[in-house]
Design a protein around this motif. Sequence first.
Motif, short mmCIF file in Angstrom:
data_model
loop_
_atom_site.label_atom_id
_atom_site.label_comp_id
_atom_site.label_asym_id
_atom_site.label_seq_id
_atom_site.Cartn_x
_atom_site.Cartn_y
_atom_site.Cartn_z
N THR A 58 0.79 -1.23 0.00
CA THR A 58 0.00 0.00 0.00
C THR A 58 0.82 1.29 0.00
OG1 THR A 58 -0.19 -0.10 2.41
CG2 THR A 58 -2.00 -1.07 1.15
N THR A 59 2.14 1.18 0.21
CA THR A 59 2.95 2.41 0.19
C THR A 59 4.15 2.23 -0.73
OG1 THR A 59 4.45 1.77 1.98
CG2 THR A 59 2.42 2.87 2.65
N THR A 60 4.58 3.32 -1.33
CA THR A 60 5.78 3.21 -2.18
C THR A 60 7.03 3.42 -1.34
OG1 THR A 60 5.37 5.51 -2.74
CG2 THR A 60 4.79 3.89 -4.41
N SER A 61 6.85 3.88 -0.09
CA SER A 61 8.03 4.14 0.75
C SER A 61 8.60 2.85 1.34
CB SER A 61 7.68 5.12 1.86
OG SER A 61 6.58 4.62 2.58
N THR A 62 7.80 1.75 1.36
CA THR A 62 8.35 0.48 1.86
C THR A 62 9.00 -0.25 0.70
OG1 THR A 62 6.59 0.34 3.49
CG2 THR A 62 7.77 -1.69 3.04
N ASN A 63 10.32 -0.22 0.69
CA ASN A 63 11.04 -0.87 -0.40
C ASN A 63 11.65 -2.17 0.08
OD1 ASN A 63 10.73 0.53 -2.81
ND2 ASN A 63 11.87 2.24 -1.92
N LEU A 64 11.25 -3.24 -0.53
CA LEU A 64 11.83 -4.54 -0.22
C LEU A 64 12.24 -5.15 -1.54
CD1 LEU A 64 9.12 -5.88 2.25
CD2 LEU A 64 11.53 -5.56 2.80
N ASP A 65 13.37 -5.89 -1.55
CA ASP A 65 13.71 -6.50 -2.83
C ASP A 65 12.75 -7.66 -3.10
OD1 ASP A 65 15.28 -9.03 -1.91
OD2 ASP A 65 16.01 -7.33 -0.73
N ASP A 66 12.68 -8.06 -4.37
CA ASP A 66 11.66 -9.03 -4.80
C ASP A 66 11.76 -10.35 -4.03
OD1 ASP A 66 10.80 -7.15 -6.60
OD2 ASP A 66 11.90 -7.99 -8.30
N GLN A 67 13.00 -10.78 -3.76
CA GLN A 67 13.17 -12.04 -3.04
C GLN A 67 12.63 -11.93 -1.62
OE1 GLN A 67 15.42 -10.59 -4.98
NE2 GLN A 67 16.50 -12.10 -6.22
N SER A 68 12.94 -10.82 -0.95
CA SER A 68 12.52 -10.67 0.46
C SER A 68 11.00 -10.66 0.59
CB SER A 68 13.08 -9.38 1.06
OG SER A 68 14.47 -9.40 1.00
N TYR A 160 0.44 -3.95 -7.16
CA TYR A 160 0.39 -4.86 -8.32
C TYR A 160 -0.81 -4.60 -9.24
CZ TYR A 160 3.80 -7.67 -5.69
OH TYR A 160 4.90 -8.11 -5.01
N GLU A 161 -1.61 -3.58 -8.91
CA GLU A 161 -2.85 -3.35 -9.67
C GLU A 161 -2.60 -2.50 -10.91
OE1 GLU A 161 -5.78 -2.04 -6.85
OE2 GLU A 161 -5.62 -3.88 -5.69
N LYS A 162 -1.82 -3.09 -11.81
CA LYS A 162 -1.48 -2.42 -13.07
C LYS A 162 -1.74 -3.41 -14.19
CE LYS A 162 1.26 0.87 -10.86
NZ LYS A 162 1.41 0.28 -9.56
N ARG A 163 -2.19 -2.87 -15.32
CA ARG A 163 -2.59 -3.72 -16.44
C ARG A 163 -1.48 -4.68 -16.90
NH1 ARG A 163 -4.65 -3.88 -22.12
NH2 ARG A 163 -6.85 -4.22 -21.72
N GLU A 164 -0.27 -4.15 -17.03
CA GLU A 164 0.84 -4.96 -17.55
C GLU A 164 1.14 -6.15 -16.62
OE1 GLU A 164 4.49 -2.79 -17.83
OE2 GLU A 164 5.48 -4.49 -18.81
N MET A 165 1.11 -5.85 -15.33
CA MET A 165 1.36 -6.89 -14.32
C MET A 165 0.25 -7.95 -14.39
SD MET A 165 3.27 -7.52 -11.53
CE MET A 165 3.12 -8.58 -10.08
N GLN A 166 -0.99 -7.50 -14.51
CA GLN A 166 -2.13 -8.44 -14.54
C GLN A 166 -2.02 -9.36 -15.76
OE1 GLN A 166 -4.75 -8.59 -12.16
NE2 GLN A 166 -3.49 -7.16 -11.00
N GLU A 167 -1.58 -8.82 -16.88
CA GLU A 167 -1.47 -9.64 -18.09
C GLU A 167 -0.39 -10.71 -17.93
OE1 GLU A 167 -1.32 -6.82 -21.29
OE2 GLU A 167 -3.50 -6.54 -21.20
#
Length: 227
Positions: A58-68, A160-167
């Motif tokens: 829900t926030t862009t300030s929480t940055n975690l790498d994809d693996q974590s 994750y609620e973006k068209r490209e991701m959903q496709e």
Amino acid sequence: MTTPRGALIAIEGLDRAGKSTQCDILLNRLRAAGIPAKLQKFPDRTTPIGHMINSYLTTTSTNLDDQSIHLLFSANRWESRDSILSTLQAGTTLLLDRYVYSGIVFSAAKPAEVIPDPKPLSISWCKAPDVGLPRPDIIIFLNIGQEEAEKRAGFGEERYEKREMQEKVRGLFERLRGEGSGSSTDKEDWWVVDAGGSIEEVAGEVWKGVEEGLRRVREGSGEVRSI
Ligand code: ADP
Ligand code: 2DT
Ligand code: MG
């Protein structure tokens, strides 16, 4: 006589396919039929790990790498493992609103953020941390076209609620369903429902999947298999 165990039923699908709507209907329908039932949603945002996941989504300030973040989603399931098993052993059927399969496809669909060698996370890497979790008796997949999904309420604000991701997620779900005897899914585990009809029509088809799940448990060994 010991109580027969409950069924473990996962409801999966893209965003806005109607998973949460159908889970609520199913819960009532199971209970009305005299079948004890509970609903568990993943991610479970109520636990300390769930708070971290919620903050990431829900926030862009929480940055975690994809693996974590992938491992946190998986840990959020592992922390429910004992309660899932005890619920089933007590004879209660458990509905899961998303499970391991969302975990695999959403992580594998992400654009790579690993520098300096950007590669998406592989399906096999994404599957690994969930190996050993309780395996659903049936996975009911709500299948909806992108166009139909977009007619439903608009995209929210989550990461994750973006068209490209959903496709990409759509394509990876298709791959997962067709993979056959992989470590965490067999083709026969999946019960695909056309989720483009009215709520009542979809509920009718979903119920057939539930009956199949209940039949498998009745005719099975009583053991809960593992992923
Ligand atoms: P999900 O949990 O899969 O993201 P929801 O159950 O929250 O989806 O449904 C998303 C939106 O679509 C909600 O506004 C819901 O009322 C609506 N909806 C659900 N099922 C249907 C359906 N079969 N036809 C039309 N609208 C639906
Ligand atoms: P909801 O909108 O259903 O709350 O989902 N997700 C979910 C993952 O990336 N990994 C997982 O393991 C799970 C269970 C799908 C929130 C978002 O989280 C994604 C959408
Ligand atoms: Mg939902």
